[in-house]
Design an enzyme around this catalytic site. Sequence first.
Site, PDB file in Angstrom:
ATOM      1  N   HIS A 612       0.611  32.069   6.508  1.00 13.99           N
ATOM      2  CA  HIS A 612      -0.164  30.979   7.122  1.00 13.99           C
ATOM      3  C   HIS A 612      -1.668  31.256   7.061  1.00 13.99           C
ATOM      4  O   HIS A 612      -2.481  30.328   7.178  1.00 13.99           O
ATOM      5  CB  HIS A 612       0.277  30.790   8.573  1.00 13.99           C
ATOM      6  CG  HIS A 612       0.259  29.354   9.015  1.00 13.99           C
ATOM      7  ND1 HIS A 612      -0.758  28.492   8.673  1.00 13.99           N
ATOM      8  CD2 HIS A 612       1.126  28.627   9.758  1.00 13.99           C
ATOM      9  CE1 HIS A 612      -0.517  27.305   9.193  1.00 13.99           C
ATOM     10  NE2 HIS A 612       0.624  27.352   9.855  1.00 13.99           N
ATOM     11  N   ASP A 814       9.568  18.351  -7.366  1.00 15.04           N
ATOM     12  CA  ASP A 814      10.587  18.094  -8.388  1.00 15.04           C
ATOM     13  C   ASP A 814      10.360  19.065  -9.536  1.00 15.04           C
ATOM     14  O   ASP A 814       9.327  19.053 -10.189  1.00 15.04           O
ATOM     15  CB  ASP A 814      10.468  16.644  -8.879  1.00 15.04           C
ATOM     16  CG  ASP A 814      11.505  16.302  -9.948  1.00 15.04           C
ATOM     17  OD1 ASP A 814      12.344  17.168 -10.269  1.00 15.04           O
ATOM     18  OD2 ASP A 814      11.463  15.170 -10.464  1.00 15.04           O
TER      19      ASP A 814
END
Length: 870
Positions: A612, A814
Site C-alpha cells: 500500500h 482482461d
Amino acid sequence: MQEENLDSAIESLLNVEKQMRLAGDVAGTKKAVLDIVELCYKARAWKTLNDQIVLLSKRRGQLKQAVTAMVQKAMQYIDDTPDLEARIELIKTLNNVSAGKIYVEIERARLIKKLAKIKEEQGLIAEAADLMQEIAVETFGAMAKTEKIAFILEQVRLCLDRQDYVRAQILSRKISPRVFDADASKEKKKPKEGDNIVQEAPADIPSLLELKRIYYELMIRYHSHNNDYLEICRSYKAIYDIPSVKEDPAQWIPVLRKICWYLVLAPHDPMQSSLLNSTLEDKNLSELANFRFMLKQLVTMEVIHWASLWETYKDEFENEKNLLGGSLGPKAAEDLKLRIIEHNILVVSKYYSRITLKRLSELLCLSLQEAEKHLSDMVVSKALVAKIDRPMGIVCFQRAKDSNDILNSWAMNLEKLLDLVEKSCHQIHKETMIHKAHNKPSLLFLPTDIPQRLCAPPAMRFTVTKASEGYVRPAEPTPAGSLTLDWIGRYPTHRGLVDSLHIFEHGKEPAKVIREALAKALVPYYPLAGRIVQPEGCDPRVECTGEGIWFVEASADCSLADVNHLERPLMLAHEDLVPYTELETSPADTIMMIQVTEFACGGFVVGLRFNHASADGMGSAQFIYAVGELARGLPEPTVKPVWDRDSYPNPKVKPAPLPDLPKLALEYSELNFPAHYINQLKNQYLEHANGRWCSTFDIIIAKVWQCRTRAVYSDPDVNIRMCFFASTRHILKVNKGYYGNSIFPVKVSTTSGKIMSSPVVEIVDLIKKAKDQMAVDVLKWANDEFESDPFSMTFNYETIYVSDWTKLGFSEVDYGWGIPMYCGPFTNNDYIASCILLKAPAPFQGTRLIARCVSSEHADAFSEQLNRFD
C-alpha cells in the site's frame, strides 16, 4: 491643421459622437471617437489628444466599446510621441482612463509595463517595481497565458533588481512550473459564441519555452541569494531539459557543468542523491570526463582526499566565472570543502560502528577540534546518528534501540512460530466452517433462481504445487536511482502487503502469458521492480534497483468447481493461493508479488500482493490492467504511467502515533445484495431527497451500519463511528496516469440511538454530508492547514471501517480470456471491524458485502436485521 480648424473639426465630431451615443449606435460612436483621436494625432496636438481622451471617457453614458477602441488606438501612438515627456504624459492619461475598468484591464497592464520600462531606463528601479506590483494579471481571464507569465516574470525581475527577495519569491509562486510542460496540441479549442475570448499575445512576448528559461534563470538568481545549491541545481536541470538547449552542445555543456557543481555543493539528502544518480546516467556526461569522475567519487563509499581533489578541479572551479551563470559564489569553495568532509564522515560511519576521534581526524585530514565540530554539526542537522565519548575520545555510530525497535526484533524472531499457529488455526476454522455449511442454511440475499455451489465433503483434500518461483525483471533496461514516496505512502500504517484473489474461468497457458506481459509492463512501471528502503534518519523511498517482481507458477489437482470456486469457507489454504518468499529484506520492503495458479478445469487464479505504500487500490489496478493490455497484444498501455510523487501535497503535519490494536473475536460472513433490493432502497432515497441521487455504496453502507448498530447496542448513548477512504484524484486534479496513493479518510461520528432510530435514507444524508466535507478537508490538508493528523485511526468495537472495491478497476482486467468472474481481498484482521463492498461473482447481478464486523454473540441478530426492509 491650424488650431482653429482643429477645434472646429473636433467640435463637430463631438456633436456626431453625442448623437450616436444617445441613439445607442455602437459602431457610429466608436467611429466618431476614433476620428477625434486620429485627428489630434495627425495634427501632432498631443496635449489636445490627452484632453480629448479624458473628455470622451467621462461623457455621460459612454459606451464600453468606444472607450476600449479609443484606448487601443491611442496606445499605437505612444512610440510616435516627440519626446519622453509627451510619451509619459500620454501613458499616464491612458492609464488614468483605464483605471478601474475591467474591459480595458489588459491595455492598462501593457501601459503600466511601458511606464515601468521608462522608469527603469531612468534608473528608478524601485518606482518601476512598485508600478508593476499594482497589477495582478493572474486574474485577467482574457489575457494570453504567455503574456501573463511574461508580465509576472518582469515583476519578479524588478524585485530581484531592487533586492526585494521576499516579494520576488511570493510573485514567483504565481507561476506553476507545470505550465511550461503543457502540450501545445492540447490547448483549448476555439471558443464558442458567448465564451470568453482569449486575446493573442503581442509579437514581442517570448514563446513558452523561452519563458521557461527566463523563469529558471530568475529562480537561480533568487536561490543564489540564499546559497540554496540544490534548488539552483534543479533550476539548471530544468533549463538543461529544454529541447533547444539539449540540441546545442554550446548551450548544454556549460549548463551541465553547473548542474554537476551545484550537485556537489548541495548538502546530502534523498533529493540530492536522486539527482546525483540520474545525472550520472546522462550520456552527455561522457563529454565531461572530469565531472563524471567527480560525481562518481561522491556515490562511491570511499574517503576523498580534499587536497588532491582541489588540486585537480581548482582550474575548472575558477573557469566557471567565464561561463554561463558566472562564478559559483564567494562561499562556494568553503562549502565544497565542507561537502567533502561530510561525505567522508558518512563513509566512515558506514564502515565503523566505533572509532577514536584521533583516527577519525586522521581519515578526514583535520585537527581533533575540527573533526569534532563537523561531526557535531552533522548530528545536529540529523544527517547522521552518532555519540561522542569525550573522556575516552571515542565516537559511536550505532543508534540506540528504542522500545519499538526491540519489540520489532522480537516480532521478527517470533514470525515463524506465529505462522505455524496461524496455519493450525486456519485448518481448525476451515473444518468448523465446512461442518456449519452442511448443517446450517446460508445467509439471506442469495438469489433464489441460482443454485448455491455445494462445498466438497471434508474428506476430500486437494494439493497446490508451486512449479517455479523467481523474479520477473523488466524486459528492457530501466532507469536507476531513488524516488520519493507520496505523503500517504510514507505513512506508517501503509507499509504492508494487501492480499487479493482474481478468479478467471478459463485461459491458455496463463502463467506464461502473464509473466511475459509483466516483464513488458515493468518497463514503463519500472519503480515497481524496485524496493522500498528507509535510510537511517530519512523518509522511506523507492530504490529503482530493477530486481523485479516475485512471480510464482502453480497448479492445482482439482477444478474450480471442486473447491466451490473458492467461496468461503476456503478449501485451499491461504498460502497455497498467494505468493510467499524468503526475502533478504522484510516484507514491508517488497512492492508487489504475483502467483498464477492453473486449475484442472482450465481456469486460473491470480493471487496478488501489493504494498500500500507504493500505490492505492486504483493505482495497483491501473498496473494490473496494463499487464492485461500487454497480454492481449497491445504495443503499450493505453494509460501512460506517471510517478509524480514530488508534486503530490506534502503537508508538514506529523503522522499520529500508531493506535493500539485490540483483539476482537469477529465473525466472517458474506452477503449478496440483489440489484432489485438495492434499487428499492435507492428509490426510497429519491423520494426522501426530492430526486437527488445516491450511490450503491452510500445506501448499502447506511443499511449495514444501521443493522450492525441495532444488533450490537441497546444503550442509545454510545458514541459510534464509521470510516472509509475516498479517492481524491478529482479534487487534487492529479495526472490521469498517476498510480500512487491519493486517498483521504471520511469519518462519520454519531450516537447509537441516532443510527438505530433514523430511517436508512437519513443515514445516507450523514454519509453524503461527510463526503462533501471531505472535499474541503482535502484542500485544507494539502495547503497544510491541519494542526493534527487527519489520517489518525481508532481501532475498537465501536468503530467500523468500510472499503469499496467495486470501482477500483480489478474487475475490468482482461488477459485475453475475458474479465474475472470474481475478485476480492482476503480479510484476516481480527483487530478491525470492517466491511468490504465487491462486485458479486458471476452470474449473480448485484453487490457482495464481505463483513467481519460483529462478534459471534451478535452474528445472528446482525443477520436478522439485514433481512428487514425498513
